[in-house]
Design an enzyme around this catalytic site. Structure first.
Site, PDB file in Angstrom:
ATOM      1  N   ASP A  84       0.806  -1.219   0.000  1.00  0.00           N
ATOM      2  CA  ASP A  84       0.000   0.000   0.000  1.00  0.00           C
ATOM      3  C   ASP A  84       0.841   1.271   0.000  1.00  0.00           C
ATOM      4  O   ASP A  84       1.976   1.297   0.467  1.00  0.00           O
ATOM      5  CB  ASP A  84      -0.968   0.007   1.183  1.00  0.00           C
ATOM      6  CG  ASP A  84      -0.279  -0.179   2.522  1.00  0.00           C
ATOM      7  OD1 ASP A  84       0.685  -0.970   2.594  1.00  0.00           O
ATOM      8  OD2 ASP A  84      -0.680   0.462   3.509  1.00  0.00           O
ATOM      9  N   GLU A 142      -0.611  -2.072   5.245  1.00  0.00           N
ATOM     10  CA  GLU A 142       0.296  -1.981   6.402  1.00  0.00           C
ATOM     11  C   GLU A 142       0.216  -0.606   7.057  1.00  0.00           C
ATOM     12  O   GLU A 142       0.378  -0.478   8.260  1.00  0.00           O
ATOM     13  CB  GLU A 142       1.731  -2.267   5.953  1.00  0.00           C
ATOM     14  CG  GLU A 142       2.720  -2.403   7.102  1.00  0.00           C
ATOM     15  CD  GLU A 142       3.205  -1.079   7.671  1.00  0.00           C
ATOM     16  OE1 GLU A 142       3.411  -1.002   8.905  1.00  0.00           O
ATOM     17  OE2 GLU A 142       3.357  -0.112   6.900  1.00  0.00           O
ATOM     18  N   GLU A 143      -0.018   0.426   6.255  1.00  0.00           N
ATOM     19  CA  GLU A 143       0.061   1.796   6.762  1.00  0.00           C
ATOM     20  C   GLU A 143      -1.114   2.210   7.641  1.00  0.00           C
ATOM     21  O   GLU A 143      -1.019   3.199   8.354  1.00  0.00           O
ATOM     22  CB  GLU A 143       0.165   2.784   5.592  1.00  0.00           C
ATOM     23  CG  GLU A 143       1.455   2.704   4.807  1.00  0.00           C
ATOM     24  CD  GLU A 143       2.662   3.217   5.576  1.00  0.00           C
ATOM     25  OE1 GLU A 143       2.505   3.654   6.731  1.00  0.00           O
ATOM     26  OE2 GLU A 143       3.772   3.160   5.019  1.00  0.00           O
ATOM     27  N   HIS A 368       7.573   8.949   4.629  1.00  0.00           N
ATOM     28  CA  HIS A 368       6.280   9.660   4.700  1.00  0.00           C
ATOM     29  C   HIS A 368       6.419  11.127   4.271  1.00  0.00           C
ATOM     30  O   HIS A 368       5.571  11.944   4.595  1.00  0.00           O
ATOM     31  CB  HIS A 368       5.657   9.551   6.102  1.00  0.00           C
ATOM     32  CG  HIS A 368       5.209   8.172   6.456  1.00  0.00           C
ATOM     33  ND1 HIS A 368       4.091   7.921   7.222  1.00  0.00           N
ATOM     34  CD2 HIS A 368       5.713   6.950   6.137  1.00  0.00           C
ATOM     35  CE1 HIS A 368       3.948   6.611   7.372  1.00  0.00           C
ATOM     36  NE2 HIS A 368       4.918   6.007   6.720  1.00  0.00           N
TER      37      HIS A 368
END
Length: 396
Positions: A84, A142-143, A368
């Site tokens: 993702d 996962e995020e 990020h």
């Protein structure tokens, strides 16, 4: 075998770079990873690699069965990659930058996915020399919501039964061609909570006629930090962060309610219970003190990520063949970020590896971030590392 792995990684490198770039251009958020899955499965179809799709909505499990005969009990190892992206607007200026507004692979999952596909192709070519079997887990979400747990609940660790799990993360805080492979506590467990203080609204000029939820919220924010400084052991790590507070509509009205959202980080279950109980007790005491009420919704998200010592040693042996022991970091403090690979290491013995992607630690690659980028050459080490960890485990 190592020479074969290196040669095969060179053979497939351009294909894997192309895959990474395509995934990067068309990022998909949690549980949206349909196109990413299509790209992975198209390659597996051409290579004759068996797989199952739509596990936990968008997850994929591929299987490579070794053909080498052995008198030993055959084992099964699982390698995992997350697929993702993040809700970030890309500002890298790369030729393969995201074509989807507000979405970006800003944490390296495009590389994880492509690298694991590369490892699958290598292992598939080497199956005559492999004892046992390798499962390849391509995981959604996962995020955010976490895709590892629902994939486990769907049975990915069975049929055949998995004996060990390994994962890798391309890691900005480390230099290229280095790896951090530690035993024990690696990353924090994470909980989230929502807290509402319920008071009695009124005019800002007459606070004595009200029960001010903003004051209750402010006192909670102050008091809860004393849990970290005065209730947690000084040698233990813990975090309570209030990331959101919402109350009121204008300057001279005391509202009815105040809302807070926060995150809790810890490295063991004992401290998790301490932090959770403390949050509830402090909220209850404050509401009682001011004559108001509170409502707390508390949710455990991911457990701490803990590397098994034996599996960490296997990972070190694998990467030492590629970058040398001198470039492997074996001692480091845990990171208080969270990673849902922890559900896999909670269920099976395993290890998680950080692979460096920064060229200069004075200007590290920031995860990020809208400018997050890294060199495609790091895919070679990722492909080779995944492959050698599986072989090292199966043949040890």
């Amino acid at each position: 075998m190592q020479e074969s792995v290196t040669n095969l990684s060179q053979k497939y490198f351009n294909k894997i770079v192309e895959l990474r770039h395509t995934i990067h251009m068309y990022p998909e958020l949690e549980f949206e990873e349909y196109n990413t899955g299509n790209l992975v499965c198209e390659i597996f179809d051409k290579a004759g690699i068996a797989y199952e799709r739509n596990i936990a909505k968008t997850g994929i499990i591929a299987l490579i069965e070794g053909r080498k005969k052995t008198q030993r009990k055959k084992q099964c190892v699982l390698l995992r990659a997350d697929m993702d992206a993040l809700p970030v607007q890309e500002e890298t200026g790369l030729s393969y930058a995201s074509k989807r507004a507000g979405k970006m692979h800003a944490c390296g999952h495009d590389g994880h996915t492509a690298g694991l596909v590369g490892a699958a192709l290598i292992l598939n070519d080497l199956r005559d020399h492999i004892e046992g079997c390798v499962k390849l887990m391509f995981q959604p979400a996962e995020e955010g919501s976490g895709g590892a747990k629902p994939m486990i609940e769907a049975g990915v660790l069975e049929n055949p039964r998995v004996d060990a799990v390994f994962g890798c993360h391309l890691w900005g805080p480390l230099l290229e061609n280095t790896a951090q492979i530690c035993s024990g506590e690696l990353m924090a467990g994470v909980d989230v909570f929502e807290l509402e203080f319920q008071g009695r609204g009124g005019h800002g000029a007459h606070p004595h006629t009200t029960i001010d939820p903003i004051v209750m919220a402010a006192k909670f924010i102050s008091d809860v930090q004393c849990v970290i400084s005065r209730s947690l052991k000084p040698v233990d790590a813990g975090v309570i962060t209030i990331g959101k507070i919402q109350a009121g509509t204008t300057f001279n009205i005391i509202p009815q309610n105040a809302f807070l959202q926060g995150t809790v980080r810890y490295l063991n279950e004992e401290n998790q219970k301490l932090l959770q109980n403390s949050i509830e007790n402090i909220a209850k005491a404050i509401a009682m003190q001011f004559g108001g009420k509170f409502k707390l919704e508390y949710k455990k998200e991911y457990p701490p990520l803990i590397n098994d010592e034996k599996m960490a040693n296997i990972a070190r042996k694998a990467f030492a063949k590629l970058i040398g022991n001198e470039n492997i970091i074996t001692q480091a403090k845990p990171d208080m970020g969270a990673e849902d690979f922890a559900f896999l290491t909670q269920a099976k013995q395993g290890a998680y590896v950080f692979l460096g992607i920064s060229k200069d630690l004075n200007n590290p690659t920031l995860h990020h971030s809208s400018t997050f980028c890294w060199n495609d050459e790091n895919l070679k080490l990722l492909m080779q590392g995944y492959t050698l960890m599986a072989l090292e485990f199966l043949h040890s």
